[in-house]
Design a protein around this motif. Sequence first.
Motif, short mmCIF file in Angstrom:
data_model
loop_
_atom_site.label_atom_id
_atom_site.label_comp_id
_atom_site.label_asym_id
_atom_site.label_seq_id
_atom_site.Cartn_x
_atom_site.Cartn_y
_atom_site.Cartn_z
N GLU A 71 0.83 -1.22 0.00
CA GLU A 71 0.00 0.00 0.00
C GLU A 71 0.87 1.26 0.00
O GLU A 71 0.59 2.22 0.72
CB GLU A 71 -0.95 0.01 1.20
CG GLU A 71 -1.95 -1.12 1.19
CD GLU A 71 -2.92 -1.05 2.35
OE1 GLU A 71 -2.80 -0.09 3.14
OE2 GLU A 71 -3.79 -1.94 2.47
N SER A 72 1.90 1.25 -0.82
CA SER A 72 2.78 2.41 -0.95
C SER A 72 2.40 3.17 -2.22
O SER A 72 2.26 2.59 -3.30
CB SER A 72 4.23 1.96 -1.02
OG SER A 72 5.09 3.05 -1.30
N LEU A 73 2.26 4.49 -2.08
CA LEU A 73 1.88 5.31 -3.22
C LEU A 73 2.96 5.30 -4.31
O LEU A 73 2.65 5.14 -5.49
CB LEU A 73 1.63 6.76 -2.76
CG LEU A 73 1.30 7.78 -3.86
CD1 LEU A 73 0.04 7.37 -4.61
CD2 LEU A 73 1.15 9.17 -3.26
N GLY A 74 4.20 5.43 -3.93
CA GLY A 74 5.28 5.46 -4.92
C GLY A 74 5.39 4.15 -5.68
O GLY A 74 5.58 4.14 -6.90
N VAL A 75 5.27 3.03 -4.98
CA VAL A 75 5.37 1.72 -5.63
C VAL A 75 4.21 1.51 -6.59
O VAL A 75 4.39 0.98 -7.69
CB VAL A 75 5.40 0.61 -4.56
CG1 VAL A 75 5.40 -0.77 -5.22
CG2 VAL A 75 6.64 0.76 -3.69
N ASN A 76 3.01 1.94 -6.23
CA ASN A 76 1.85 1.78 -7.11
C ASN A 76 1.96 2.66 -8.34
O ASN A 76 1.54 2.27 -9.43
CB ASN A 76 0.57 2.11 -6.34
CG ASN A 76 0.02 0.93 -5.57
OD1 ASN A 76 -0.70 0.10 -6.11
ND2 ASN A 76 0.38 0.85 -4.30
N VAL A 77 2.52 3.85 -8.20
CA VAL A 77 2.72 4.72 -9.36
C VAL A 77 3.72 4.10 -10.33
O VAL A 77 3.52 4.09 -11.56
CB VAL A 77 3.17 6.12 -8.91
CG1 VAL A 77 3.61 6.95 -10.10
CG2 VAL A 77 2.05 6.82 -8.16
N ILE A 78 4.80 3.55 -9.80
CA ILE A 78 5.79 2.88 -10.64
C ILE A 78 5.18 1.67 -11.35
O ILE A 78 5.40 1.43 -12.54
CB ILE A 78 7.02 2.46 -9.81
CG1 ILE A 78 7.74 3.70 -9.28
CG2 ILE A 78 7.96 1.60 -10.61
CD1 ILE A 78 8.86 3.39 -8.31
N TYR A 79 4.36 0.91 -10.62
CA TYR A 79 3.71 -0.26 -11.21
C TYR A 79 2.73 0.15 -12.31
O TYR A 79 2.66 -0.50 -13.36
CB TYR A 79 3.00 -1.04 -10.12
CG TYR A 79 2.18 -2.19 -10.63
CD1 TYR A 79 2.78 -3.24 -11.32
CD2 TYR A 79 0.81 -2.24 -10.43
CE1 TYR A 79 2.03 -4.30 -11.79
CE2 TYR A 79 0.05 -3.29 -10.89
CZ TYR A 79 0.66 -4.32 -11.57
OH TYR A 79 -0.08 -5.37 -12.04
N SER A 80 1.98 1.22 -12.09
CA SER A 80 1.04 1.69 -13.12
C SER A 80 1.79 2.12 -14.38
O SER A 80 1.36 1.81 -15.51
CB SER A 80 0.23 2.86 -12.57
OG SER A 80 -0.50 2.48 -11.43
#
Length: 247
Positions: A71-80
């Motif tokens: 649930e990390s914002l930075g990790v989800n942005v990179i994944y997207s």
Amino acid sequence: MSVIFSAVKCFVLAFNFFSLLLGICIVCLNIFGLEFAIPNTDEHTYCIVGIILGSFVCMATLFGFYSVVCESLGVNVIYSFFMLMLLATQLLQMQTYKHQKFFINALDLLEDAWNDVDEDPMAMQAVEINYHCCGLYNANDYKYRHLETPSSCYRYQNATLELNLFPRGCVEALETSYHNTMKREDIFNWSLLISECAVFLYSCVLSILLFRRSRSAPIPNAEDGYVAPEPAQRINHCNSRTHLLSN
């Protein structure tokens, strides 16, 4: 808010798992296709690109599972962003390589092999063994050219039984094989494309929810029983120094 957040997480995990399965299937299909693809052709390059792309999809989905769990914002942005790149790469692959072109190239190679069957029968026999066929249109083609029917025209290469003779020609076998391959590849490619779009969409929604949750995080105050720590008292050594000098 928590219900929506949990629902989005479930959708991301579900489509992520579906993409992982499709990526594994695409890798297996392209590995199988390498056995029939002729080296240094577009079909051979397509299979290699498919294996690489499917492997990247599998790795991306594993990274996606971690991004949802942490649930990390930075990790989800990179994944997207990574899923968007895979989506664009797969669209480019589907537009660049066409199975109709593969069939035309294979048909030209088959005609060349049949024209040279008198001098070099190995190329034609390899096609007959791989596709379980005989001659260009049927087994009578060898009779028309006053040639003996090779053992590659028989099942298990057993020429003693006439029942083992392959009834169909290699043109029909090649067309059937490429038609089935085209249909199978289209199903998996479009399914993976739709799944990647869904993963990208829901991962973007998850990133937005994570951003809003971080912005709306409550700030502790005195009413909640929170007491701010007092600043450390600075020690002034001027008076002690003056006292020492006076002595």
